[in-house]
Design a protein around this motif. Structure first.
Motif, PDB file in Angstrom:
ATOM      1  N   PRO A 131      41.646  24.788  47.043  1.00  0.00           N
ATOM      2  CA  PRO A 131      39.933  25.306  46.627  1.00  0.00           C
ATOM      3  C   PRO A 131      39.205  24.662  47.877  1.00  0.00           C
ATOM      4  O   PRO A 131      38.627  25.345  48.880  1.00  0.00           O
ATOM      5  CB  PRO A 131      39.998  25.003  45.173  1.00  0.00           C
ATOM      6  N   GLU A 132      39.118  23.770  48.162  1.00  0.00           N
ATOM      7  CA  GLU A 132      38.321  22.895  49.503  1.00  0.00           C
ATOM      8  C   GLU A 132      38.668  23.226  50.386  1.00  0.00           C
ATOM      9  O   GLU A 132      37.306  23.130  51.648  1.00  0.00           O
ATOM     10  CB  GLU A 132      38.206  20.965  48.884  1.00  0.00           C
ATOM     11  N   LYS A 133      39.439  23.682  50.968  1.00  0.00           N
ATOM     12  CA  LYS A 133      39.351  24.819  51.734  1.00  0.00           C
ATOM     13  C   LYS A 133      39.313  25.128  51.932  1.00  0.00           C
ATOM     14  O   LYS A 133      39.885  26.914  53.073  1.00  0.00           O
ATOM     15  CB  LYS A 133      41.206  24.157  52.523  1.00  0.00           C
ATOM     16  N   ARG A 134      39.053  26.859  51.269  1.00  0.00           N
ATOM     17  CA  ARG A 134      38.463  27.644  50.993  1.00  0.00           C
ATOM     18  C   ARG A 134      37.227  28.253  49.968  1.00  0.00           C
ATOM     19  O   ARG A 134      37.068  28.529  49.204  1.00  0.00           O
ATOM     20  CB  ARG A 134      39.010  29.180  50.816  1.00  0.00           C
ATOM     21  N   ALA A 135      36.434  27.027  50.371  1.00  0.00           N
ATOM     22  CA  ALA A 135      35.312  26.815  49.260  1.00  0.00           C
ATOM     23  C   ALA A 135      34.331  27.554  49.208  1.00  0.00           C
ATOM     24  O   ALA A 135      33.420  28.284  48.313  1.00  0.00           O
ATOM     25  CB  ALA A 135      34.326  25.727  49.577  1.00  0.00           C
ATOM     26  N   GLN A 136      34.487  28.669  49.987  1.00  0.00           N
ATOM     27  CA  GLN A 136      33.383  29.669  49.939  1.00  0.00           C
ATOM     28  C   GLN A 136      33.489  30.979  49.095  1.00  0.00           C
ATOM     29  O   GLN A 136      32.853  31.574  48.788  1.00  0.00           O
ATOM     30  CB  GLN A 136      32.590  30.695  51.532  1.00  0.00           C
ATOM     31  N   GLY A 137      35.483  31.262  49.145  1.00  0.00           N
ATOM     32  CA  GLY A 137      35.617  32.198  48.348  1.00  0.00           C
ATOM     33  C   GLY A 137      35.671  31.700  46.595  1.00  0.00           C
ATOM     34  O   GLY A 137      36.070  32.522  46.060  1.00  0.00           O
ATOM     35  N   GLU A 138      35.256  30.453  46.547  1.00  0.00           N
ATOM     36  CA  GLU A 138      35.410  30.238  45.450  1.00  0.00           C
ATOM     37  C   GLU A 138      33.952  30.277  44.339  1.00  0.00           C
ATOM     38  O   GLU A 138      32.978  29.979  44.080  1.00  0.00           O
ATOM     39  CB  GLU A 138      35.383  28.764  45.083  1.00  0.00           C
ATOM     40  N   LEU A 139      33.790  31.386  43.570  1.00  0.00           N
ATOM     41  CA  LEU A 139      32.616  32.182  43.430  1.00  0.00           C
ATOM     42  C   LEU A 139      32.178  31.420  42.491  1.00  0.00           C
ATOM     43  O   LEU A 139      33.362  31.482  41.373  1.00  0.00           O
ATOM     44  CB  LEU A 139      33.095  34.050  43.384  1.00  0.00           C
ATOM     45  N   ALA A 140      30.548  31.800  41.823  1.00  0.00           N
ATOM     46  CA  ALA A 140      30.003  31.077  40.873  1.00  0.00           C
ATOM     47  C   ALA A 140      29.229  31.883  40.375  1.00  0.00           C
ATOM     48  O   ALA A 140      29.472  32.852  40.741  1.00  0.00           O
ATOM     49  CB  ALA A 140      29.764  29.671  41.268  1.00  0.00           C
ATOM     50  N   GLY A 141      29.271  31.676  39.043  1.00  0.00           N
ATOM     51  CA  GLY A 141      28.320  32.202  38.042  1.00  0.00           C
ATOM     52  C   GLY A 141      28.855  34.140  37.958  1.00  0.00           C
ATOM     53  O   GLY A 141      30.192  34.254  37.887  1.00  0.00           O
ATOM     54  N   ASP A 142      28.250  35.544  37.603  1.00  0.00           N
ATOM     55  CA  ASP A 142      29.210  35.852  37.667  1.00  0.00           C
ATOM     56  C   ASP A 142      28.867  37.018  38.031  1.00  0.00           C
ATOM     57  O   ASP A 142      28.380  37.412  39.424  1.00  0.00           O
ATOM     58  CB  ASP A 142      27.731  36.846  36.709  1.00  0.00           C
ATOM     59  N   VAL A 143      30.099  37.491  38.183  1.00  0.00           N
ATOM     60  CA  VAL A 143      30.471  38.314  39.431  1.00  0.00           C
ATOM     61  C   VAL A 143      31.294  39.197  38.889  1.00  0.00           C
ATOM     62  O   VAL A 143      31.897  39.796  37.403  1.00  0.00           O
ATOM     63  CB  VAL A 143      31.679  37.205  40.205  1.00  0.00           C
ATOM     64  N   THR A 144      31.762  40.517  39.718  1.00  0.00           N
ATOM     65  CA  THR A 144      31.598  41.932  39.387  1.00  0.00           C
ATOM     66  C   THR A 144      33.694  42.201  40.061  1.00  0.00           C
ATOM     67  O   THR A 144      33.059  41.951  41.484  1.00  0.00           O
ATOM     68  CB  THR A 144      31.338  43.440  39.303  1.00  0.00           C
ATOM     69  N   VAL A 145      34.265  42.846  39.974  1.00  0.00           N
ATOM     70  CA  VAL A 145      35.523  42.378  40.206  1.00  0.00           C
ATOM     71  C   VAL A 145      36.095  44.291  40.113  1.00  0.00           C
ATOM     72  O   VAL A 145      36.273  44.154  38.722  1.00  0.00           O
ATOM     73  CB  VAL A 145      37.069  41.659  39.971  1.00  0.00           C
ATOM     74  N   ALA A 146      36.619  44.703  41.138  1.00  0.00           N
ATOM     75  CA  ALA A 146      37.211  46.135  41.545  1.00  0.00           C
ATOM     76  C   ALA A 146      38.739  45.584  41.828  1.00  0.00           C
ATOM     77  O   ALA A 146      39.195  44.620  42.894  1.00  0.00           O
ATOM     78  CB  ALA A 146      36.329  46.572  41.809  1.00  0.00           C
ATOM     79  N   GLY A 147      38.985  46.606  41.174  1.00  0.00           N
ATOM     80  CA  GLY A 147      40.560  46.765  41.501  1.00  0.00           C
ATOM     81  C   GLY A 147      41.671  47.548  40.366  1.00  0.00           C
ATOM     82  O   GLY A 147      41.760  48.236  39.784  1.00  0.00           O
ATOM     83  N   LEU A 148      43.166  46.852  40.670  1.00  0.00           N
ATOM     84  CA  LEU A 148      43.794  47.962  40.118  1.00  0.00           C
ATOM     85  C   LEU A 148      44.365  47.172  38.622  1.00  0.00           C
ATOM     86  O   LEU A 148      45.453  45.940  37.908  1.00  0.00           O
ATOM     87  CB  LEU A 148      45.302  48.667  40.978  1.00  0.00           C
ATOM     88  N   LEU A 149      44.543  48.364  37.026  1.00  0.00           N
ATOM     89  CA  LEU A 149      45.552  47.313  36.088  1.00  0.00           C
ATOM     90  C   LEU A 149      46.629  47.186  36.849  1.00  0.00           C
ATOM     91  O   LEU A 149      47.045  48.021  36.999  1.00  0.00           O
ATOM     92  CB  LEU A 149      44.655  47.889  35.967  1.00  0.00           C
TER      93      LEU A 149
END
Length: 249
Positions: A131-149
């Motif tokens: 994770p430390e090699k892609r720290a920007q993508g480790e989203l903190a706080g509330d996030v909204t995820v869109a995708g396929l069930l």
């Protein structure tokens, strides 16, 4: 008076066609059966492809509350808001479209009501697993995820797929109860979501990894088996004609 040469030689035994016919019939039944099985598989696969296309094209749906409710909604678009438990990431072995080895990162998403949804966030190459090699993508706080069930497979997908290694956090297929136990999370929903291709900060994980195309070679397999059956019939007909010409019963 000496006997005629043809009277001195014993008549050659006539050859039976029973056993050649028996084995030819058995082989024909097998070949026709395999061809028919591939036709049935073709119909089944085309149904799956059509259903998947309809689901992907359908309007987004609300997150179902149970596995029974999710059964009819696989591959439908969903949107959900929560907080990623980034310290509980799960790594599913994967290969990118261009052949790079790596992992699909599955992260538990804590929902406002206390339930947890596993989200397959996307692909990371092997050298960027930490994770430390892609720290920007480790989203903190509330996030909204869109995708396929997505629904998990009912057990191991195929006999040749290795066992999951929970101790090493290396997974070969989705097993939600085992993943939840390994990640030490409770109240986990019995389905998961494949995140869409919306870019993550820093570019990783790479979402939109759902493979919607299904391999469908059953028609050519069916043609192959039926062609072999036709070839067998042709060979058998030639064989029988030659035997009959030799005086076989």
């Amino acid at each position: 008076m000496p006997s005629a040469p043809n009277e001195a030689v014993a008549a050659a035994p006539r050859k039976s066609i029973f056993w050649p016919s028996f084995f030819a019939l058995g082989a024909l039944v097998v070949l026709l059966g395999l061809g028919t099985w591939q036709v049935e598989r073709l119909i089944w696969k085309e149904g799956l492809i059509a259903a998947r296309q309809v689901a992907v094209a359908a309007p987004p749906v609300a997150l179902p509350s149970s596995l029974a409710a999710a059964q009819a909604l696989e591959y439908h678009h969903v949107g959900v808001t929560g907080r990623f438990l980034n310290d509980r990431e799960i790594y599913l072995g994967a290969t990118s479209e261009d052949g790079r080895p790596g992992y699909q990162v599955i992260t538990p998403l804590l929902l406002p009501d206390g339930r947890v949804l596993l989200v397959e966030r996307g692909f990371v190459p092997q050298e960027r697993k930490a994770p430390e090699k892609r720290a920007q993508g480790e989203l903190a706080g509330d996030v909204t995820v869109a995708g396929l069930l997505r629904l998990p497979p009912a057990g191991r997908p195929a006999w040749f797929v290795p066992d999951n290694d929970a101790a090493r956090n290396y997974w070969f297929y989705v097993d939600i109860p085992a993943m939840a136990a390994a990640a030490r999370v409770e109240n986990v929903l019995p389905f998961y979501v494949d995140a869409d291709a919306t870019p993550n900060p820093g570019g990783l994980p790479e979402g939109g990894q759902t493979r919607l195309d299904l391999p469908n070679n059953h028609l050519q397999y069916a043609i192959t088996w039926y062609a072999l059956a036709a070839g067998l019939i042709a060979v058998y007909v030639v064989f029988i004609r030659r035997r009959l010409a030799e005086g076989a019963p």
